[in-house]
Design a protein around this motif. Structure first.
Motif, PDB file in Angstrom:
ATOM      1  N   LEU A  34       0.817  -1.213   0.000  1.00 12.58           N
ATOM      2  CA  LEU A  34       0.000   0.000   0.000  1.00 12.58           C
ATOM      3  C   LEU A  34       0.855   1.269   0.000  1.00 12.58           C
ATOM      4  CD1 LEU A  34      -2.711  -1.089   2.607  1.00 12.58           C
ATOM      5  CD2 LEU A  34      -3.006  -0.861   0.134  1.00 12.58           C
ATOM      6  N   GLY A  35       2.179   1.092  -0.076  1.00 12.04           N
ATOM      7  CA  GLY A  35       3.074   2.250  -0.154  1.00 12.04           C
ATOM      8  C   GLY A  35       3.673   2.681   1.168  1.00 12.04           C
ATOM      9  N   ILE A  36       3.379   1.934   2.244  1.00 12.09           N
ATOM     10  CA  ILE A  36       3.936   2.263   3.561  1.00 12.09           C
ATOM     11  C   ILE A  36       5.090   1.308   3.818  1.00 12.09           C
ATOM     12  CG2 ILE A  36       3.430   2.528   6.022  1.00 12.09           C
ATOM     13  CD1 ILE A  36       0.457   2.816   5.189  1.00 12.09           C
ATOM     14  N   HIS A  37       6.290   1.699   3.422  1.00 14.58           N
ATOM     15  CA  HIS A  37       7.444   0.809   3.480  1.00 14.58           C
ATOM     16  C   HIS A  37       8.053   0.719   4.875  1.00 14.58           C
ATOM     17  CE1 HIS A  37       7.912   1.862  -1.064  1.00 14.58           C
ATOM     18  NE2 HIS A  37       6.885   1.079  -0.818  1.00 14.58           N
ATOM     19  N   GLU A  38       7.847   1.751   5.661  1.00 10.98           N
ATOM     20  CA  GLU A  38       8.302   1.756   7.055  1.00 10.98           C
ATOM     21  C   GLU A  38       7.088   2.077   7.917  1.00 10.98           C
ATOM     22  OE1 GLU A  38      11.447   4.601   7.193  1.00 10.98           O
ATOM     23  OE2 GLU A  38      12.830   3.350   6.018  1.00 10.98           O
ATOM     24  N   ALA A  39       6.576   1.074   8.599  1.00  9.36           N
ATOM     25  CA  ALA A  39       5.297   1.212   9.298  1.00  9.36           C
ATOM     26  C   ALA A  39       5.474   1.409  10.796  1.00  9.36           C
ATOM     27  CB  ALA A  39       4.438  -0.022   9.049  1.00  9.36           C
ATOM     28  N   LEU A  40       4.618   2.250  11.360  1.00  9.31           N
ATOM     29  CA  LEU A  40       4.583   2.392  12.816  1.00  9.31           C
ATOM     30  C   LEU A  40       4.206   1.057  13.445  1.00  9.31           C
ATOM     31  CD1 LEU A  40       2.728   5.807  13.226  1.00  9.31           C
ATOM     32  CD2 LEU A  40       5.088   5.336  13.911  1.00  9.31           C
ATOM     33  N   LEU A  97      14.340 -11.067   9.645  1.00  8.90           N
ATOM     34  CA  LEU A  97      13.213 -10.904   8.725  1.00  8.90           C
ATOM     35  C   LEU A  97      12.632  -9.492   8.765  1.00  8.90           C
ATOM     36  CD1 LEU A  97      11.361 -14.304   9.257  1.00  8.90           C
ATOM     37  CD2 LEU A  97      13.065 -13.705   7.540  1.00  8.90           C
ATOM     38  N   ILE A  98      12.769  -8.818   9.903  1.00  9.50           N
ATOM     39  CA  ILE A  98      12.358  -7.417   9.992  1.00  9.50           C
ATOM     40  C   ILE A  98      13.459  -6.642  10.687  1.00  9.50           C
ATOM     41  CG2 ILE A  98       9.915  -8.074  10.147  1.00  9.50           C
ATOM     42  CD1 ILE A  98       9.966  -7.235  13.086  1.00  9.50           C
ATOM     43  N   GLU A  99      13.401  -5.328  10.563  1.00 12.03           N
ATOM     44  CA  GLU A  99      14.408  -4.483  11.208  1.00 12.03           C
ATOM     45  C   GLU A  99      13.785  -3.149  11.597  1.00 12.03           C
ATOM     46  OE1 GLU A  99      17.457  -4.046   8.301  1.00 12.03           O
ATOM     47  OE2 GLU A  99      16.230  -2.829   6.948  1.00 12.03           O
ATOM     48  N   ASP A 100      14.400  -2.495  12.581  1.00 15.95           N
ATOM     49  CA  ASP A 100      13.940  -1.177  13.004  1.00 15.95           C
ATOM     50  C   ASP A 100      14.260  -0.160  11.920  1.00 15.95           C
ATOM     51  OD1 ASP A 100      12.811  -1.700  15.559  1.00 15.95           O
ATOM     52  OD2 ASP A 100      14.828  -1.899  16.397  1.00 15.95           O
ATOM     53  N   ALA A 101      13.323   0.772  11.733  1.00 14.60           N
ATOM     54  CA  ALA A 101      13.537   1.829  10.748  1.00 14.60           C
ATOM     55  C   ALA A 101      13.605   3.200  11.415  1.00 14.60           C
ATOM     56  CB  ALA A 101      12.419   1.811   9.710  1.00 14.60           C
ATOM     57  N   GLY A 102      13.644   3.209  12.759  1.00 13.68           N
ATOM     58  CA  GLY A 102      13.712   4.458  13.499  1.00 13.68           C
ATOM     59  C   GLY A 102      12.341   5.080  13.711  1.00 13.68           C
ATOM     60  N   ARG A 103      12.237   5.929  14.699  1.00 16.38           N
ATOM     61  CA  ARG A 103      10.999   6.662  15.024  1.00 16.38           C
ATOM     62  C   ARG A 103       9.811   5.723  15.265  1.00 16.38           C
ATOM     63  NH1 ARG A 103       9.787   9.685  10.214  1.00 16.38           N
ATOM     64  NH2 ARG A 103      10.937   8.020   9.173  1.00 16.38           N
ATOM     65  N   GLY A 104      10.095   4.590  15.910  1.00 20.00           N
ATOM     66  CA  GLY A 104       9.021   3.661  16.251  1.00 20.00           C
ATOM     67  C   GLY A 104       8.478   2.881  15.074  1.00 20.00           C
ATOM     68  N   ARG A 105       9.245   2.820  14.002  1.00 18.13           N
ATOM     69  CA  ARG A 105       8.804   2.122  12.787  1.00 18.13           C
ATOM     70  C   ARG A 105       9.650   0.875  12.536  1.00 18.13           C
ATOM     71  NH1 ARG A 105       5.723   5.843   9.564  1.00 18.13           N
ATOM     72  NH2 ARG A 105       5.676   7.884  10.584  1.00 18.13           N
ATOM     73  N   VAL A 106       9.062  -0.067  11.822  1.00 16.72           N
ATOM     74  CA  VAL A 106       9.761  -1.286  11.430  1.00 16.72           C
ATOM     75  C   VAL A 106       9.488  -1.559   9.948  1.00 16.72           C
ATOM     76  CG1 VAL A 106       9.778  -2.391  13.693  1.00 16.72           C
ATOM     77  CG2 VAL A 106       7.801  -2.685  12.201  1.00 16.72           C
ATOM     78  N   ARG A 107      10.311  -2.416   9.363  1.00 15.58           N
ATOM     79  CA  ARG A 107      10.130  -2.769   7.951  1.00 15.58           C
ATOM     80  C   ARG A 107      10.633  -4.181   7.711  1.00 15.58           C
ATOM     81  NH1 ARG A 107      14.566   1.684   6.613  1.00 15.58           N
ATOM     82  NH2 ARG A 107      16.417   0.593   7.360  1.00 15.58           N
ATOM     83  N   LEU A 108      10.168  -4.766   6.639  1.00 15.88           N
ATOM     84  CA  LEU A 108      10.651  -6.085   6.231  1.00 15.88           C
ATOM     85  C   LEU A 108      12.039  -5.953   5.620  1.00 15.88           C
ATOM     86  CD1 LEU A 108       7.563  -7.693   4.435  1.00 15.88           C
ATOM     87  CD2 LEU A 108       8.654  -8.553   6.508  1.00 15.88           C
ATOM     88  N   THR A 109      12.905  -6.909   5.896  1.00 18.31           N
ATOM     89  CA  THR A 109      14.191  -6.976   5.196  1.00 18.31           C
ATOM     90  C   THR A 109      13.963  -7.712   3.876  1.00 18.31           C
ATOM     91  OG1 THR A 109      14.743  -9.104   6.218  1.00 18.31           O
ATOM     92  CG2 THR A 109      15.419  -7.102   7.397  1.00 18.31           C
ATOM     93  N   GLU A 110      14.981  -7.762   3.043  1.00 17.82           N
ATOM     94  CA  GLU A 110      14.860  -8.505   1.790  1.00 17.82           C
ATOM     95  C   GLU A 110      14.571  -9.975   2.075  1.00 17.82           C
ATOM     96  OE1 GLU A 110      14.531  -9.175  -2.178  1.00 17.82           O
ATOM     97  OE2 GLU A 110      14.693  -7.262  -1.130  1.00 17.82           O
ATOM     98  N   ARG A 111      15.217 -10.492   3.101  1.00 16.69           N
ATOM     99  CA  ARG A 111      14.982 -11.870   3.508  1.00 16.69           C
ATOM    100  C   ARG A 111      13.529 -12.051   3.964  1.00 16.69           C
ATOM    101  NH1 ARG A 111      18.916 -15.350   7.390  1.00 16.69           N
ATOM    102  NH2 ARG A 111      17.494 -17.018   7.953  1.00 16.69           N
ATOM    103  N   GLY A 112      13.015 -11.031   4.653  1.00 11.41           N
ATOM    104  CA  GLY A 112      11.636 -11.080   5.106  1.00 11.41           C
ATOM    105  C   GLY A 112      10.656 -11.063   3.952  1.00 11.41           C
ATOM    106  N   HIS A 113      10.946 -10.253   2.930  1.00  5.63           N
ATOM    107  CA  HIS A 113      10.083 -10.204   1.746  1.00  5.63           C
ATOM    108  C   HIS A 113      10.009 -11.570   1.062  1.00  5.63           C
ATOM    109  CE1 HIS A 113       8.799  -6.067   1.284  1.00  5.63           C
ATOM    110  NE2 HIS A 113      10.013  -5.636   1.589  1.00  5.63           N
ATOM    111  N   ILE A 114      11.166 -12.223   0.963  1.00  2.00           N
ATOM    112  CA  ILE A 114      11.217 -13.519   0.281  1.00  2.00           C
ATOM    113  C   ILE A 114      10.466 -14.585   1.076  1.00  2.00           C
ATOM    114  CG2 ILE A 114      12.777 -15.377  -0.433  1.00  2.00           C
ATOM    115  CD1 ILE A 114      14.861 -13.219  -1.074  1.00  2.00           C
ATOM    116  N   ALA A 115      10.561 -14.516   2.396  1.00  2.00           N
ATOM    117  CA  ALA A 115       9.938 -15.539   3.241  1.00  2.00           C
ATOM    118  C   ALA A 115       8.432 -15.362   3.394  1.00  2.00           C
ATOM    119  CB  ALA A 115      10.595 -15.543   4.626  1.00  2.00           C
ATOM    120  N   THR A 116       7.936 -14.151   3.139  1.00  2.00           N
ATOM    121  CA  THR A 116       6.520 -13.865   3.377  1.00  2.00           C
ATOM    122  C   THR A 116       5.650 -14.341   2.217  1.00  2.00           C
ATOM    123  OG1 THR A 116       7.130 -11.903   4.652  1.00  2.00           O
ATOM    124  CG2 THR A 116       4.847 -12.058   3.911  1.00  2.00           C
TER     125      THR A 116
END
Length: 240
Positions: free
Chosen positions: A73-79, A109-128
């Motif tokens: 949906l375009g939210i690459h780094e989500a709260l 599989l995920i990592e912190d993106a700062g400011r209370g946000r997280v995102r999928l890593t490339e490994r996470g994208h592949i596994a999902t």
């Protein structure tokens, strides 16, 4: 002991010639692997039907799928609270949610993106596994409100939260007093009214500034409705 009618036979091993050429095999005779649609990861890479890193139906898989939906949906780094809502949790301090997030970070599989946000890593994208995100703003908001109502109850706070979200679903700024009246409250200082506003604010769904209210961008992944579209909908409602 070997039976008398069987005798060992010596096998002469010929050395493999350096100039030996393997016979050609037609490409058409090779087996073809067909990849089912649900084996495509969230980034389009083929993956196994069940990732060894994500147990089917686990909280970890649910969180990764929520992040993948938000990414689509375009939210690459989500709260974190939005990830929790899309994962059917209403609190980021829920033990189950916290443990799953910790495990996913440990597994890379995920990592912190700062400011209370997280995102999928490339490994996470592949596994999902493949996800099916909401197809409209209305569907997105309905899904979020449904989670809130499950916690607050469909009556009382949950119902009022849903009503206020509906009143603000045009994406525009509205006077707090107007929303208060339309949602059935008589006083802007009403405990019930302010409690509902606090719930929506804590979930990162509501902005409240200078006596004005509006829903945040996460409620409009397909963009805020244009002023023209809002006017047309208002006129249609008044006519019919």
């Amino acid at each position: 002991m070997m039976p008398p009618h069987l005798k060992p036979v010596a096998v002469k091993q010929e050395p493999f010639a350096a100039d030996h050429v393997l016979p050609d095999v037609a490409v058409s005779s090779l087996p073809v692997m067909h990849i089912a649609p649900d084996t495509i990861g969230s980034n389009g890479v083929a993956v196994a039907l069940q990732s060894p890193l994500l147990a089917h139906g686990s909280v970890e898989e649910t969180i990764c799928k929520a992040l993948s939906e938000l990414h689509t949906l375009g939210i690459h780094e989500a709260l974190r609270i939005h990830v929790a809502l899309f994962s059917n949790y209403t609190h980021i301090r829920s033990p189950g949610f916290q443990l799953a997030v910790k495990t996913l970070k440990s597994d890379g599989l995920i990592e912190d993106a700062g400011r209370g946000r997280v995102r999928l890593t490339e490994r996470g994208h592949i596994a999902t596994p493949l996800v099916h995100p909401p197809h409209s703003n209305e569907e997105t908001l309905h899904r979020i409100v449904r989670v809130i109502q499950r916690t607050c109850g469909k009556r009382g706070g949950g119902a009022k939260a849903g009503l206020i979200c509906e009143l603000l679903s045009d994406g525009q700024c509205h006077c707090l007093t107007d929303i208060m009246k339309q949602s059935g409250y008589k006083n802007a200082r009403s405990t019930g009214f302010n409690k509902v506003l606090a719930i929506l604010t804590n979930y990162g769904l509501l902005e409240r500034t200078n006596g004005k209210l509006k829903l945040t961008d996460v409620c409009f992944p397909y963009g805020r409705p244009s002023t023209v579209a809002v006017l047309r909908r208002t006129v249609k409602q008044e006519l019919y």
